[in-house]
Design an enzyme around this catalytic site. Structure first.
Site, mmCIF file in Angstrom:
data_model
loop_
_atom_site.group_PDB
_atom_site.id
_atom_site.type_symbol
_atom_site.label_atom_id
_atom_site.label_comp_id
_atom_site.label_asym_id
_atom_site.label_seq_id
_atom_site.Cartn_x
_atom_site.Cartn_y
_atom_site.Cartn_z
ATOM 1 C CB THR A 161 -0.765 0.027 1.123
ATOM 2 O OG1 THR A 161 -0.060 -0.110 2.313
ATOM 3 C CG2 THR A 161 -1.989 -0.980 1.272
ATOM 4 C CE LYS A 162 2.251 1.241 4.703
ATOM 5 N NZ LYS A 162 3.330 1.033 6.023
ATOM 6 C CG ASN A 163 4.078 6.935 -0.990
ATOM 7 O OD1 ASN A 163 2.905 6.676 -0.911
ATOM 8 N ND2 ASN A 163 4.225 8.318 -0.865
#
Ligand SMILES: *Cc1c(COP(=O)(O)O)cnc(C)c1O
Length: 385
Positions: A182-184
Protein backbone atom coordinates in the site's frame (compact mmCIF):
# COMPACT_ATOMS: atom_id res chain seq x y z
CA UNK A 1 -20.90 -6.38 -9.38
CA UNK A 2 -17.71 -4.30 -9.35
CA UNK A 3 -15.01 -5.23 -6.85
CA UNK A 4 -14.39 -3.14 -3.75
CA UNK A 5 -12.04 -0.24 -4.51
CA UNK A 6 -9.14 -0.55 -2.06
CA UNK A 7 -7.79 2.42 -0.05
CA UNK A 8 -4.29 1.70 -1.32
CA UNK A 9 -2.80 -0.61 -3.91
CA UNK A 10 0.51 -1.44 -5.54
CA UNK A 11 1.26 -0.75 -9.19
CA UNK A 12 3.33 -3.53 -10.77
CA UNK A 13 4.31 -3.60 -14.47
CA UNK A 14 5.85 -6.16 -16.82
CA UNK A 15 9.18 -4.34 -16.34
CA UNK A 16 8.98 -5.01 -12.59
CA UNK A 17 8.22 -8.68 -13.25
CA UNK A 18 11.13 -8.95 -15.72
CA UNK A 19 13.49 -7.41 -13.15
CA UNK A 20 12.51 -10.04 -10.58
CA UNK A 21 12.70 -12.90 -13.09
CA UNK A 22 16.16 -11.76 -14.14
CA UNK A 23 17.45 -12.12 -10.59
CA UNK A 24 15.80 -15.53 -10.18
CA UNK A 25 17.80 -16.75 -13.20
CA UNK A 26 21.08 -15.48 -11.77
CA UNK A 27 23.56 -16.50 -9.08
CA UNK A 28 22.54 -14.23 -6.22
CA UNK A 29 19.08 -14.56 -4.72
CA UNK A 30 20.18 -12.65 -1.60
CA UNK A 31 23.33 -10.82 -0.29
CA UNK A 32 24.25 -10.07 -3.92
CA UNK A 33 24.79 -7.00 -6.08
CA UNK A 34 21.13 -5.90 -6.27
CA UNK A 35 21.19 -5.00 -2.57
CA UNK A 36 23.90 -2.35 -2.84
CA UNK A 37 22.48 -1.15 -6.15
CA UNK A 38 19.02 -0.60 -4.62
CA UNK A 39 20.60 1.14 -1.64
CA UNK A 40 22.51 3.47 -4.00
CA UNK A 41 19.35 4.17 -6.03
CA UNK A 42 17.44 4.97 -2.83
CA UNK A 43 20.11 7.44 -1.73
CA UNK A 44 19.27 9.52 -4.79
CA UNK A 45 15.91 10.18 -3.08
CA UNK A 46 17.30 10.86 0.40
CA UNK A 47 19.67 13.71 -0.43
CA UNK A 48 22.59 11.29 -0.41
CA UNK A 49 21.95 10.00 3.13
CA UNK A 50 23.07 6.36 3.26
CA UNK A 51 20.49 3.57 3.05
CA UNK A 52 20.43 0.04 4.47
CA UNK A 53 17.62 -2.11 3.08
CA UNK A 54 15.78 -4.41 5.49
CA UNK A 55 12.99 -6.98 5.32
CA UNK A 56 10.09 -4.62 6.20
CA UNK A 57 9.22 -1.29 7.80
CA UNK A 58 8.78 -2.80 11.27
CA UNK A 59 12.27 -4.31 11.00
CA UNK A 60 13.54 -0.89 9.88
CA UNK A 61 12.24 0.62 13.13
CA UNK A 62 13.70 -2.23 15.21
CA UNK A 63 17.07 -1.82 13.47
CA UNK A 64 17.02 1.98 13.80
CA UNK A 65 16.27 1.84 17.52
CA UNK A 66 18.98 -0.79 17.99
CA UNK A 67 21.45 1.39 16.07
CA UNK A 68 20.50 4.28 18.37
CA UNK A 69 21.42 2.08 21.33
CA UNK A 70 17.87 1.94 22.72
CA UNK A 71 17.58 -0.47 25.65
CA UNK A 72 16.14 -0.98 29.12
CA UNK A 73 15.95 2.26 31.11
CA UNK A 74 15.63 4.39 27.96
CA UNK A 75 12.56 6.32 26.89
CA UNK A 76 11.37 6.79 23.32
CA UNK A 77 8.87 9.52 22.45
CA UNK A 78 6.27 8.47 19.86
CA UNK A 79 3.07 10.13 18.59
CA UNK A 80 0.02 7.85 18.94
CA UNK A 81 -1.24 8.66 15.43
CA UNK A 82 0.78 5.96 13.67
CA UNK A 83 0.97 2.25 12.98
CA UNK A 84 1.69 0.35 16.21
CA UNK A 85 5.19 -0.68 15.03
CA UNK A 86 6.62 2.83 15.60
CA UNK A 87 6.14 2.17 19.31
CA UNK A 88 6.16 -1.63 19.69
CA UNK A 89 9.60 -2.03 18.09
CA UNK A 90 11.06 0.18 20.86
CA UNK A 91 9.25 -1.91 23.50
CA UNK A 92 10.85 -5.00 21.93
CA UNK A 93 14.25 -3.55 22.92
CA UNK A 94 13.14 -3.00 26.52
CA UNK A 95 12.52 0.76 26.26
CA UNK A 96 9.61 2.68 27.74
CA UNK A 97 7.45 4.47 25.19
CA UNK A 98 6.26 7.98 26.10
CA UNK A 99 3.36 9.10 23.92
CA UNK A 100 3.30 12.76 22.89
CA UNK A 101 0.34 14.38 21.14
CA UNK A 102 0.12 15.60 17.54
CA UNK A 103 -0.53 18.95 15.86
CA UNK A 104 -4.10 20.09 15.10
CA UNK A 105 -3.65 20.43 11.33
CA UNK A 106 -1.09 17.86 10.10
CA UNK A 107 -1.45 15.24 12.89
CA UNK A 108 2.34 14.90 13.01
CA UNK A 109 4.23 14.99 16.33
CA UNK A 110 3.73 18.33 18.12
CA UNK A 111 7.18 19.77 18.95
CA UNK A 112 5.84 21.34 22.17
CA UNK A 113 4.46 17.97 23.33
CA UNK A 114 7.75 16.28 22.39
CA UNK A 115 9.70 18.90 24.38
CA UNK A 116 7.40 18.40 27.38
CA UNK A 117 8.02 14.64 27.31
CA UNK A 118 11.80 14.80 26.86
CA UNK A 119 13.98 13.94 29.89
CA UNK A 120 17.55 12.80 30.48
CA UNK A 121 16.28 9.25 29.87
CA UNK A 122 14.99 10.07 26.36
CA UNK A 123 17.10 8.21 23.80
CA UNK A 124 15.02 8.80 20.66
CA UNK A 125 12.25 11.18 19.62
CA UNK A 126 10.30 9.57 16.77
CA UNK A 127 8.28 11.69 14.38
CA UNK A 128 5.88 10.17 11.85
CA UNK A 129 5.26 11.80 8.47
CA UNK A 130 1.55 11.06 8.73
CA UNK A 131 -0.18 10.63 5.34
CA UNK A 132 3.06 11.69 3.61
CA UNK A 133 3.20 15.18 5.15
CA UNK A 134 6.60 15.79 6.81
CA UNK A 135 6.69 16.61 10.51
CA UNK A 136 8.20 19.96 11.59
CA UNK A 137 11.81 18.74 11.82
CA UNK A 138 13.51 22.05 12.68
CA UNK A 139 11.10 22.60 15.58
CA UNK A 140 11.52 18.96 16.69
CA UNK A 141 15.31 19.31 16.62
CA UNK A 142 14.98 22.40 18.81
CA UNK A 143 12.63 20.45 21.11
CA UNK A 144 15.47 18.01 21.94
CA UNK A 145 17.08 20.95 23.77
CA UNK A 146 20.32 20.07 25.51
CA UNK A 147 19.45 16.37 25.74
CA UNK A 148 21.55 14.00 23.65
CA UNK A 149 18.51 12.18 22.21
CA UNK A 150 18.40 11.26 18.53
CA UNK A 151 15.66 12.31 16.14
CA UNK A 152 14.01 9.50 14.14
CA UNK A 153 11.64 9.95 11.20
CA UNK A 154 9.18 7.14 10.53
CA UNK A 155 8.85 7.93 6.83
CA UNK A 156 6.84 4.83 5.88
CA UNK A 157 4.41 7.23 4.14
CA UNK A 158 6.72 9.91 2.86
CA UNK A 159 9.61 8.84 0.64
CA UNK A 160 9.92 11.58 -1.98
CA UNK A 161 8.51 14.34 0.26
CA UNK A 162 10.53 17.38 1.27
CA UNK A 163 10.65 19.84 4.17
CA UNK A 164 11.84 23.41 3.45
CA UNK A 165 13.41 22.06 0.26
CA UNK A 166 15.30 19.23 2.04
CA UNK A 167 14.33 15.64 1.17
CA UNK A 168 12.96 13.07 3.61
CA UNK A 169 15.91 10.91 4.67
CA UNK A 170 18.15 13.93 5.27
CA UNK A 171 15.97 15.48 8.01
CA UNK A 172 16.50 13.19 11.01
CA UNK A 173 19.39 11.19 12.49
CA UNK A 174 17.62 7.98 11.47
CA UNK A 175 14.78 7.59 8.96
CA UNK A 176 12.81 4.41 8.35
CA UNK A 177 10.97 3.43 5.16
CA UNK A 178 8.44 0.71 4.32
CA UNK A 179 7.82 -0.89 0.94
CA UNK A 180 4.60 -2.72 1.85
CA UNK A 181 2.20 -2.90 -1.15
CA UNK A 182 0.00 0.00 0.00
CA UNK A 183 2.99 2.37 0.43
CA UNK A 184 4.39 4.79 -2.15
CA UNK A 185 6.52 2.06 -3.76
CA UNK A 186 6.66 -1.66 -3.04
CA UNK A 187 8.94 -4.69 -2.77
CA UNK A 188 6.02 -6.81 -1.42
CA UNK A 189 7.62 -6.79 2.03
CA UNK A 190 10.59 -4.47 2.50
CA UNK A 191 11.97 -1.39 4.11
CA UNK A 192 15.11 0.63 4.73
CA UNK A 193 16.98 2.52 7.42
CA UNK A 194 18.45 5.82 6.26
CA UNK A 195 21.04 7.93 8.05
CA UNK A 196 23.39 10.77 7.16
CA UNK A 197 25.68 9.55 10.00
CA UNK A 198 28.06 6.77 8.81
CA UNK A 199 28.49 5.36 12.32
CA UNK A 200 24.72 4.93 12.86
CA UNK A 201 24.34 3.39 9.41
CA UNK A 202 27.14 0.95 10.16
CA UNK A 203 25.46 -0.09 13.41
CA UNK A 204 22.20 -0.53 11.50
CA UNK A 205 23.86 -2.76 8.90
CA UNK A 206 25.45 -4.88 11.64
CA UNK A 207 22.16 -5.42 13.48
CA UNK A 208 20.45 -6.30 10.17
CA UNK A 209 23.15 -8.93 9.51
CA UNK A 210 22.93 -10.89 12.80
CA UNK A 211 25.66 -8.68 14.29
CA UNK A 212 28.42 -10.44 12.34
CA UNK A 213 31.75 -8.57 12.07
CA UNK A 214 33.62 -9.60 8.91
CA UNK A 215 36.11 -6.69 8.76
CA UNK A 216 39.42 -8.21 9.94
CA UNK A 217 40.72 -4.92 11.30
CA UNK A 218 37.73 -4.75 13.64
CA UNK A 219 37.85 -8.33 14.88
CA UNK A 220 39.08 -9.19 18.36
CA UNK A 221 40.85 -12.34 17.15
CA UNK A 222 41.70 -11.61 13.49
CA UNK A 223 44.25 -14.41 13.01
CA UNK A 224 41.98 -17.45 13.40
CA UNK A 225 41.78 -18.16 9.66
CA UNK A 226 39.98 -17.12 6.52
CA UNK A 227 36.61 -18.47 7.72
CA UNK A 228 36.59 -16.44 10.91
CA UNK A 229 33.77 -14.11 11.81
CA UNK A 230 32.74 -12.59 15.13
CA UNK A 231 29.64 -11.23 16.82
CA UNK A 232 30.31 -8.31 19.18
CA UNK A 233 26.70 -7.19 19.69
CA UNK A 234 23.61 -9.30 19.04
CA UNK A 235 21.61 -8.71 15.89
CA UNK A 236 18.94 -10.39 13.77
CA UNK A 237 18.59 -11.45 10.14
CA UNK A 238 16.58 -8.61 8.63
CA UNK A 239 18.09 -8.71 5.11
CA UNK A 240 16.09 -7.80 2.01
CA UNK A 241 16.91 -10.36 -0.73
CA UNK A 242 18.22 -9.44 -4.21
CA UNK A 243 14.94 -10.67 -5.72
CA UNK A 244 13.07 -7.91 -3.88
CA UNK A 245 15.81 -5.30 -4.22
CA UNK A 246 15.52 -5.70 -8.00
CA UNK A 247 11.77 -5.10 -7.71
CA UNK A 248 12.50 -2.02 -5.60
CA UNK A 249 14.96 -0.62 -8.17
CA UNK A 250 12.41 -1.10 -10.93
CA UNK A 251 9.66 0.52 -8.81
CA UNK A 252 11.92 3.41 -7.85
CA UNK A 253 12.21 4.39 -11.52
CA UNK A 254 8.49 5.20 -11.41
CA UNK A 255 8.36 6.80 -7.95
CA UNK A 256 8.29 10.29 -9.50
CA UNK A 257 5.36 9.25 -11.70
CA UNK A 258 3.58 7.66 -8.71
CA UNK A 259 3.90 10.87 -6.70
CA UNK A 260 2.70 13.03 -9.60
CA UNK A 261 -0.37 10.82 -9.96
CA UNK A 262 -1.02 10.98 -6.19
CA UNK A 263 -0.72 14.81 -6.33
CA UNK A 264 -3.22 14.89 -9.20
CA UNK A 265 -5.74 12.76 -7.28
CA UNK A 266 -5.26 14.84 -4.11
CA UNK A 267 -5.90 18.05 -6.06
CA UNK A 268 -9.09 16.50 -7.49
CA UNK A 269 -10.29 15.45 -4.01
CA UNK A 270 -9.45 18.92 -2.64
CA UNK A 271 -11.52 20.58 -5.33
CA UNK A 272 -14.47 18.17 -5.43
CA UNK A 273 -14.86 17.96 -1.64
CA UNK A 274 -14.15 21.60 -0.74
CA UNK A 275 -17.81 22.59 -0.35
CA UNK A 276 -19.18 19.31 0.99
CA UNK A 277 -20.70 19.97 4.45
CA UNK A 278 -19.89 17.65 7.35
CA UNK A 279 -16.23 16.93 6.60
CA UNK A 280 -12.79 18.56 6.93
CA UNK A 281 -10.00 18.09 4.41
CA UNK A 282 -6.33 17.41 5.24
CA UNK A 283 -4.18 20.37 6.25
CA UNK A 284 -0.86 21.28 4.75
CA UNK A 285 1.97 23.58 5.85
CA UNK A 286 3.56 26.10 3.46
CA UNK A 287 7.02 24.57 4.01
CA UNK A 288 5.94 21.03 3.13
CA UNK A 289 6.04 19.28 -0.18
CA UNK A 290 4.14 16.14 0.87
CA UNK A 291 4.34 12.75 -0.85
CA UNK A 292 0.63 12.03 -0.28
CA UNK A 293 0.25 8.41 0.84
CA UNK A 294 -3.21 8.78 2.42
CA UNK A 295 -6.05 11.20 1.84
CA UNK A 296 -7.28 11.53 5.45
CA UNK A 297 -10.55 13.41 5.85
CA UNK A 298 -12.41 14.10 9.09
CA UNK A 299 -16.10 13.20 9.30
CA UNK A 300 -17.83 15.59 11.71
CA UNK A 301 -20.93 15.29 13.92
CA UNK A 302 -20.06 11.83 15.26
CA UNK A 303 -20.83 10.24 11.89
CA UNK A 304 -17.51 8.56 11.02
CA UNK A 305 -18.68 5.00 11.70
CA UNK A 306 -21.93 5.49 9.78
CA UNK A 307 -20.10 7.02 6.79
CA UNK A 308 -17.48 4.25 6.91
CA UNK A 309 -20.24 1.60 6.82
CA UNK A 310 -22.14 3.35 4.01
CA UNK A 311 -18.99 3.72 1.90
CA UNK A 312 -18.04 0.07 2.41
CA UNK A 313 -21.57 -1.00 1.49
CA UNK A 314 -21.18 1.10 -1.69
CA UNK A 315 -18.00 -0.81 -2.61
CA UNK A 316 -15.55 1.88 -1.53
CA UNK A 317 -12.76 0.44 0.61
CA UNK A 318 -12.25 3.33 2.98
CA UNK A 319 -9.90 2.78 5.92
CA UNK A 320 -9.22 4.28 9.34
CA UNK A 321 -5.60 5.31 10.00
CA UNK A 322 -4.93 4.87 12.90
CA UNK A 323 -6.25 3.49 16.17
CA UNK A 324 -4.28 5.58 18.72
CA UNK A 325 -1.36 3.32 19.56
CA UNK A 326 -1.74 3.64 23.35
CA UNK A 327 -5.32 2.29 23.02
CA UNK A 328 -4.07 -1.15 21.91
CA UNK A 329 -4.64 -3.70 24.69
CA UNK A 330 -0.90 -4.42 24.89
CA UNK A 331 -0.30 -0.79 25.89
CA UNK A 332 -3.45 -0.54 28.00
CA UNK A 333 -2.19 -3.58 29.95
CA UNK A 334 1.04 -1.66 30.64
CA UNK A 335 -1.02 1.14 32.23
CA UNK A 336 -1.37 3.58 29.34
CA UNK A 337 -4.69 5.42 29.56
CA UNK A 338 -7.13 6.88 27.07
CA UNK A 339 -7.35 10.68 27.26
CA UNK A 340 -3.59 11.30 27.47
CA UNK A 341 -3.32 12.54 23.86
CA UNK A 342 -6.60 14.39 23.21
CA UNK A 343 -5.73 15.82 19.78
CA UNK A 344 -4.81 12.41 18.33
CA UNK A 345 -7.77 10.72 20.03
CA UNK A 346 -10.31 13.23 18.79
CA UNK A 347 -8.80 13.04 15.29
CA UNK A 348 -9.10 9.24 15.39
CA UNK A 349 -12.81 9.49 16.22
CA UNK A 350 -13.37 11.43 12.97
CA UNK A 351 -10.68 10.06 10.65
CA UNK A 352 -11.42 8.31 7.34
CA UNK A 353 -8.90 7.55 4.54
CA UNK A 354 -10.30 7.73 1.02
CA UNK A 355 -8.82 5.53 -1.74
CA UNK A 356 -5.53 6.94 -3.06
CA UNK A 357 -3.07 5.06 -5.29
CA UNK A 358 -1.49 5.59 -8.72
CA UNK A 359 -3.80 3.12 -10.49
CA UNK A 360 -6.98 4.85 -9.23
CA UNK A 361 -8.65 6.26 -12.36
CA UNK A 362 -10.34 9.66 -12.38
CA UNK A 363 -13.62 7.81 -13.06
CA UNK A 364 -13.20 5.55 -10.02
CA UNK A 365 -12.26 8.57 -7.93
CA UNK A 366 -15.50 10.22 -9.06
CA UNK A 367 -17.34 7.13 -7.75
CA UNK A 368 -15.64 7.67 -4.37
CA UNK A 369 -16.65 11.34 -4.36
CA UNK A 370 -20.27 10.52 -5.29
CA UNK A 371 -20.48 7.77 -2.68
CA UNK A 372 -19.17 10.13 0.00
CA UNK A 373 -21.62 12.89 -0.97
CA UNK A 374 -24.46 10.34 -0.95
CA UNK A 375 -23.43 8.92 2.43
CA UNK A 376 -23.26 12.38 3.99
CA UNK A 377 -26.62 13.38 2.47
CA UNK A 378 -28.32 10.14 3.54
CA UNK A 379 -27.52 10.78 7.16
CA UNK A 380 -28.60 14.40 7.14
CA UNK A 381 -31.98 13.55 5.51
CA UNK A 382 -32.59 10.98 8.23
CA UNK A 383 -31.64 13.32 11.03
CA UNK A 384 -33.88 16.05 9.56
CA UNK A 385 -36.85 13.64 9.41
C1 LIG B 1 3.50 0.56 7.23
C2 LIG B 1 4.04 1.30 8.39
C3 LIG B 1 5.03 0.76 9.23
C4 LIG B 1 5.48 -0.68 9.17
O1 LIG B 1 5.90 -1.09 7.92
P1 LIG B 1 5.76 -2.66 7.50
O2 LIG B 1 6.57 -2.70 6.25
O3 LIG B 1 4.30 -2.91 7.27
O4 LIG B 1 6.33 -3.47 8.59
C5 LIG B 1 5.54 1.55 10.23
N1 LIG B 1 5.11 2.81 10.42
C6 LIG B 1 4.16 3.36 9.64
C7 LIG B 1 3.73 4.77 9.89
C8 LIG B 1 3.57 2.61 8.61
O5 LIG B 1 2.60 3.15 7.87
Amino acid sequence: MTAMLPYGRHSVTEDDIAAVAGVLRGDWLTTGPQVEAFEADLAAWTGGAGCATVSNGTAALHVAYAAAGVGPGDEVIVPPMTFVATASSAVALGAKVVFADVEEDTFTLDPAAAAAGTTSRTRVVSAVDYAGHPADYDALRAALGGHDALLLADAAHSIGASYKGRPVGSLADLTTLSFFPTKNLTTAEGGAVVSPHPELLKRARRFRGVGVVRERDEQRWPDEGGWHQEVHEFGLNYRLPDVLCALGRSQLRRLGEFLTRRDHLVARYDEALADLPGIRLPGRRAWARPAWHLYPIRVLDGRRREVYDRMRAAGIGVQVNYIPVHWHPAFADLGYRRGSCPVAESFYSQQLSLPLYPGLSDADQDRVIDALATALRAGSVRSAA
